[in-house]
Motif scaffolding. Structure first.
Motif, PDB file in Angstrom:
ATOM      1  N   ASP A  85       7.089  -7.718  -9.739  1.00  0.00           N
ATOM      2  CA  ASP A  85       5.720  -7.215  -9.655  1.00  0.00           C
ATOM      3  C   ASP A  85       4.992  -6.952  -8.032  1.00  0.00           C
ATOM      4  O   ASP A  85       5.030  -7.878  -7.414  1.00  0.00           O
ATOM      5  CB  ASP A  85       4.557  -7.867 -11.043  1.00  0.00           C
ATOM      6  CG  ASP A  85       4.090  -5.934 -11.546  1.00  0.00           C
ATOM      7  OD1 ASP A  85       4.217  -5.555 -12.557  1.00  0.00           O
ATOM      8  OD2 ASP A  85       3.073  -6.125 -10.878  1.00  0.00           O
ATOM      9  N   LEU A  86       4.222  -6.131  -8.604  1.00  0.00           N
ATOM     10  CA  LEU A  86       3.568  -5.516  -7.032  1.00  0.00           C
ATOM     11  C   LEU A  86       1.702  -6.338  -7.017  1.00  0.00           C
ATOM     12  O   LEU A  86       1.292  -6.480  -6.740  1.00  0.00           O
ATOM     13  CB  LEU A  86       2.936  -4.049  -6.240  1.00  0.00           C
ATOM     14  CG  LEU A  86       4.414  -3.365  -6.368  1.00  0.00           C
ATOM     15  CD1 LEU A  86       4.204  -1.953  -6.150  1.00  0.00           C
ATOM     16  CD2 LEU A  86       5.051  -3.782  -5.533  1.00  0.00           C
ATOM     17  N   TYR A  87       1.261  -7.065  -8.343  1.00  0.00           N
ATOM     18  CA  TYR A  87       0.194  -7.186  -8.846  1.00  0.00           C
ATOM     19  C   TYR A  87       0.093  -8.949  -8.735  1.00  0.00           C
ATOM     20  O   TYR A  87       1.486  -8.976  -9.532  1.00  0.00           O
ATOM     21  CB  TYR A  87      -0.101  -6.816  -9.849  1.00  0.00           C
ATOM     22  CG  TYR A  87      -2.024  -7.432 -10.095  1.00  0.00           C
ATOM     23  CD1 TYR A  87      -3.339  -7.485  -9.612  1.00  0.00           C
ATOM     24  CD2 TYR A  87      -1.929  -7.649 -11.621  1.00  0.00           C
ATOM     25  CE1 TYR A  87      -4.223  -8.727  -9.938  1.00  0.00           C
ATOM     26  CE2 TYR A  87      -3.004  -8.288 -12.263  1.00  0.00           C
ATOM     27  CZ  TYR A  87      -3.399  -8.798 -11.234  1.00  0.00           C
ATOM     28  OH  TYR A  87      -5.142  -9.504 -11.289  1.00  0.00           O
ATOM     29  N   ASP A 107       9.196  -7.412  -4.136  1.00  0.00           N
ATOM     30  CA  ASP A 107       9.663  -7.029  -3.674  1.00  0.00           C
ATOM     31  C   ASP A 107      11.023  -6.927  -4.403  1.00  0.00           C
ATOM     32  O   ASP A 107      12.056  -7.936  -4.585  1.00  0.00           O
ATOM     33  CB  ASP A 107       9.836  -7.373  -2.312  1.00  0.00           C
ATOM     34  CG  ASP A 107      10.569  -6.276  -1.498  1.00  0.00           C
ATOM     35  OD1 ASP A 107      11.469  -5.440  -2.075  1.00  0.00           O
ATOM     36  OD2 ASP A 107      11.752  -6.286   0.243  1.00  0.00           O
ATOM     37  N   TYR A 108      10.902  -5.453  -4.716  1.00  0.00           N
ATOM     38  CA  TYR A 108      12.054  -5.883  -5.909  1.00  0.00           C
ATOM     39  C   TYR A 108      13.100  -5.282  -4.917  1.00  0.00           C
ATOM     40  O   TYR A 108      14.550  -5.849  -5.763  1.00  0.00           O
ATOM     41  CB  TYR A 108      11.954  -3.915  -6.726  1.00  0.00           C
ATOM     42  CG  TYR A 108      12.680  -3.327  -5.914  1.00  0.00           C
ATOM     43  CD1 TYR A 108      13.882  -2.109  -5.866  1.00  0.00           C
ATOM     44  CD2 TYR A 108      12.183  -1.716  -5.125  1.00  0.00           C
ATOM     45  CE1 TYR A 108      14.127  -1.060  -5.412  1.00  0.00           C
ATOM     46  CE2 TYR A 108      12.347  -0.834  -4.573  1.00  0.00           C
ATOM     47  CZ  TYR A 108      13.707  -0.568  -4.822  1.00  0.00           C
ATOM     48  OH  TYR A 108      14.021   0.046  -3.708  1.00  0.00           O
ATOM     49  N   ARG A 109      13.689  -5.492  -4.074  1.00  0.00           N
ATOM     50  CA  ARG A 109      14.650  -5.443  -3.445  1.00  0.00           C
ATOM     51  C   ARG A 109      15.511  -7.382  -3.670  1.00  0.00           C
ATOM     52  O   ARG A 109      17.092  -7.164  -3.596  1.00  0.00           O
ATOM     53  CB  ARG A 109      14.497  -4.763  -2.226  1.00  0.00           C
ATOM     54  CG  ARG A 109      14.738  -3.066  -1.887  1.00  0.00           C
ATOM     55  CD  ARG A 109      14.452  -2.059   0.218  1.00  0.00           C
ATOM     56  NE  ARG A 109      12.836  -3.243  -0.440  1.00  0.00           N
ATOM     57  CZ  ARG A 109      12.290  -3.324   0.747  1.00  0.00           C
ATOM     58  NH1 ARG A 109      12.941  -1.779   1.540  1.00  0.00           N
ATOM     59  NH2 ARG A 109      11.452  -3.631   1.164  1.00  0.00           N
ATOM     60  N   TRP A 228      -0.734  -2.368  -2.020  1.00  0.00           N
ATOM     61  CA  TRP A 228      -0.642  -1.107  -2.207  1.00  0.00           C
ATOM     62  C   TRP A 228       0.345  -0.658  -1.296  1.00  0.00           C
ATOM     63  O   TRP A 228       1.105   0.474  -1.319  1.00  0.00           O
ATOM     64  CB  TRP A 228      -2.555  -0.564  -1.949  1.00  0.00           C
ATOM     65  CG  TRP A 228      -2.747   0.395  -1.669  1.00  0.00           C
ATOM     66  CD1 TRP A 228      -3.160   1.341  -0.808  1.00  0.00           C
ATOM     67  CD2 TRP A 228      -3.338   1.524  -3.042  1.00  0.00           C
ATOM     68  NE1 TRP A 228      -3.650   2.304  -0.717  1.00  0.00           N
ATOM     69  CE2 TRP A 228      -4.098   2.530  -2.289  1.00  0.00           C
ATOM     70  CE3 TRP A 228      -2.802   1.043  -4.706  1.00  0.00           C
ATOM     71  CZ2 TRP A 228      -3.561   3.469  -3.590  1.00  0.00           C
ATOM     72  CZ3 TRP A 228      -2.908   2.602  -5.196  1.00  0.00           C
ATOM     73  CH2 TRP A 228      -3.664   3.218  -4.715  1.00  0.00           C
ATOM     74  N   ARG A 229       0.356  -0.651  -0.163  1.00  0.00           N
ATOM     75  CA  ARG A 229       1.216  -0.348   0.747  1.00  0.00           C
ATOM     76  C   ARG A 229       2.944   0.361   0.062  1.00  0.00           C
ATOM     77  O   ARG A 229       3.405   0.881   0.243  1.00  0.00           O
ATOM     78  CB  ARG A 229       1.536  -0.995   2.106  1.00  0.00           C
ATOM     79  CG  ARG A 229       1.740   0.163   3.358  1.00  0.00           C
ATOM     80  CD  ARG A 229       2.383  -0.653   4.539  1.00  0.00           C
ATOM     81  NE  ARG A 229       0.641  -0.476   5.421  1.00  0.00           N
ATOM     82  CZ  ARG A 229      -0.002   0.239   5.343  1.00  0.00           C
ATOM     83  NH1 ARG A 229       0.687   1.423   5.959  1.00  0.00           N
ATOM     84  NH2 ARG A 229      -0.962   0.164   5.874  1.00  0.00           N
ATOM     85  N   ARG A 230       3.201  -0.309  -0.363  1.00  0.00           N
ATOM     86  CA  ARG A 230       4.570  -0.836  -0.891  1.00  0.00           C
ATOM     87  C   ARG A 230       4.317   0.289  -2.088  1.00  0.00           C
ATOM     88  O   ARG A 230       5.069   1.335  -2.671  1.00  0.00           O
ATOM     89  CB  ARG A 230       5.193  -2.271  -1.373  1.00  0.00           C
ATOM     90  CG  ARG A 230       6.473  -1.737  -2.047  1.00  0.00           C
ATOM     91  CD  ARG A 230       7.083  -3.214  -2.420  1.00  0.00           C
ATOM     92  NE  ARG A 230       6.992  -3.940  -1.422  1.00  0.00           N
ATOM     93  CZ  ARG A 230       7.544  -4.887  -0.327  1.00  0.00           C
ATOM     94  NH1 ARG A 230       8.491  -4.415   0.128  1.00  0.00           N
ATOM     95  NH2 ARG A 230       7.221  -5.480   0.446  1.00  0.00           N
ATOM     96  N   TYR A 231       3.341   0.616  -3.273  1.00  0.00           N
ATOM     97  CA  TYR A 231       3.017   1.192  -3.945  1.00  0.00           C
ATOM     98  C   TYR A 231       3.117   2.506  -3.445  1.00  0.00           C
ATOM     99  O   TYR A 231       4.068   3.408  -4.111  1.00  0.00           O
ATOM    100  CB  TYR A 231       1.466   0.468  -5.012  1.00  0.00           C
ATOM    101  CG  TYR A 231       1.506   1.693  -5.930  1.00  0.00           C
ATOM    102  CD1 TYR A 231       2.533   1.426  -7.032  1.00  0.00           C
ATOM    103  CD2 TYR A 231       0.165   2.469  -5.876  1.00  0.00           C
ATOM    104  CE1 TYR A 231       2.224   2.195  -8.400  1.00  0.00           C
ATOM    105  CE2 TYR A 231       0.043   3.273  -7.463  1.00  0.00           C
ATOM    106  CZ  TYR A 231       0.541   3.118  -8.543  1.00  0.00           C
ATOM    107  OH  TYR A 231       0.286   4.050  -9.395  1.00  0.00           O
TER     108      TYR A 231
END
Length: 467
Positions: A85-87, A107-109, A228-231
């Motif tokens: 998750d990004l949060y 990072d989902y990767r 936020w940048r990745r979002y």
């Protein structure tokens, strides 16, 4: 597939068809009072065998991510191997729930690179669905992706191509497609229980701030806790806005509004029952009526879709509505109107009512008959009665019937069970990407119609826009 599972499924399908045989034999001969609504419970307990262990990763741990994961882990033989998750706060919550040793990442990767993960659940904002699903399939992971499958129409065919190349299982999360209530409704529809379909009305109304997507935002939301940048990857960079992250459904850059979020549930159910590929003409309208909180999508929206005649159904029209400030409260239903009756589906099952024409066309009442002379009226009545016997002048009657799922039934669990069964048995999932895109595309086209103020023409067979 286990022998116990196969035997139980055969028994279930036999029970499903038993009613059709009775319907074909006569107009509900078992119902003493034709005006009485008979209630029938659809009972089916799918046996779940653990077989081989399937290790899953969850990408996106918001509301649907939590719900999807909780349901998936009810299937025996399924284990959680990682979360993304990004949060950061949601990753902390995942470790609170599933153990401090759970692998977590922003990072989902990194999660896709884990060799011990067989399948992933994608429950992110809509604008990430196609990218993550494509990457997951290329990494040879099975994919369960929340609806809508894609954020933009142009993403559909490339994702379908990636799925075909991967030879992996992909299930999209419109759980009604696996519902035993919809299976039963489809059986009766196909048996001609409501005559020839001509019109479908479907609604999904809400009356609350949370229902209108004003979700709770954590007090520590900031660029330090949210990536936020990745979002925004691949999009123009804009200043951090917690609403656009936690309320992403309200913004067309990240979500798909009412059409992609709720129309798609309705369309998925309609397509499942009718075997339709989709409409050829879509037009929509809407307004921002009440929830003026900065969102750029409507809170009241309607659409009309024209479905062509095919081998599976006559031509029919679909009318959709979602209202987020409905004085009627939280309600959702689908009504399929035929020439002889209506199937009305709600969350717990469906009701069938009938209204059939007599053979005779009728005479008198709100008619031109009484504008003629008395002698002419008597002559016309005699001719009518000579041509049409008394029985032909009466409307045929059939008793209404209500079907309900048994207490505790979950179509969400059935949808996930089907996904994991398909992985274990090497079969196709109930809602693969072709079905899912054909359900999502008219809804995304409804958004285009609303924002562009024009009619959208669609090729549902080849899944392409028409000029």
């Amino acid at each position: 597939m286990s022998k116990d599972y196969a035997a139980t499924r055969r028994k279930f399908l036999k029970q499903l068809t038993a009613t059709s045989a009775m319907l074909a034999a006569g107009p509900f001969a078992s119902v003493a009072n034709p005006e009485q609504l008979e209630e029938r419970i659809i009972r089916y307990q799918r046996p779940i065998s653990p077989n081989d262990t399937i290790r899953i990763g969850i990408i996106g741990t918001g509301i649907m991510g939590h719900n999807d994961l909780e349901t998936a882990l009810k299937v025996p033989g399924v284990e959680l191997a990682g979360a993304c998750d990004l949060y950061k706060g949601r990753l902390d919550r995942m470790q609170e729930l599933h153990g401090s040793s759970l692998y977590v990442t922003q990072d989902y990767r990194e999660l896709l690179n884990k060799k011990d993960i067989d399948a992933v659940i994608i429950a992110t904002s809509d604008h990430w669905h196609a990218r993550i699903a494509t990457d997951a399939l290329r990494k040879q992971k099975h994919v369960y992706c929340e609806k809508p499958m894609v954020h933009k129409l142009w993403e559909g065919l490339p994702l379908i191509g990636a799925h075909r190349l991967s030879k992996k299982v992909m299930q999209v999360g419109s759980q009604r497609v696996s519902s035993i209530a919809y299976i039963k409704a489809k059986e009766l529809y196909k048996a001609g229980e409501i005559g020839a379909l001509n019109c479908v009305e479907a609604t999904y109304d809400r009356q609350s701030a949370i229902g209108a997507w004003e979700y709770t935002i954590p007090t520590d939301a900031s660029p330090q806790t949210v990536d936020w940048r990745r979002y925004l990857a691949g999009m123009p960079q804009i200043p951090f806005d917690p609403k656009k992250f936690f309320w992403w459904r309200n913004y067309k850059a990240f979500g798909t509004g009412m059409a992609g979020d709720l129309f798609v549930h309705l369309i998925s159910g309609i397509h499942m029952i009718t075997d339709s590929y989709g409409p050829t003409r879509i037009v929509s309208s809407g307004q921002l009526s009440y929830w003026k909180d900065g969102r750029d999508v409507p809170d009241v929206m309607t659409a009309i879709m024209d479905y062509p005649a095919t081998k599976t159904n006559p031509a029919f029209q679909v009318m959709l509505r979602v209202n987020f400030i409905s004085g009627g409260g939280n309600k959702s239903n689908i009504r399929l109107y035929g020439t002889e009756g209506v199937i009305e589906l709600d969350g717990n099952g469906f009701t069938i009512t009938h209204s059939m024409l007599p053979k005779a066309p009728g005479i008198g009442g709100y008619d031109s008959l009484n504008t003629f002379t008395t002698a002419m009226q008597e002559e016309l009545k005699k001719q009518y009665n000579d041509r049409w016997p008394a029985d032909d002048q009466k409307r045929p009657e059939k008793a209404p019937v209500k079907y309900k799922v048994h207490d505790g039934y979950s179509d969400h669990l059935d949808h996930f069970t089907n996904f994991f069964d398909a992985i274990r048995n090497g079969t196709q999932a109930n809602e693969g990407p072709e079905f899912a895109f054909r359900a999502a595309a008219p809804c995304l086209a409804a958004n285009d119609s609303y924002f562009q103020k024009r009619i959208i023409n669609w090729d549902p067979v080849n899944m392409r826009l028409k000029a």
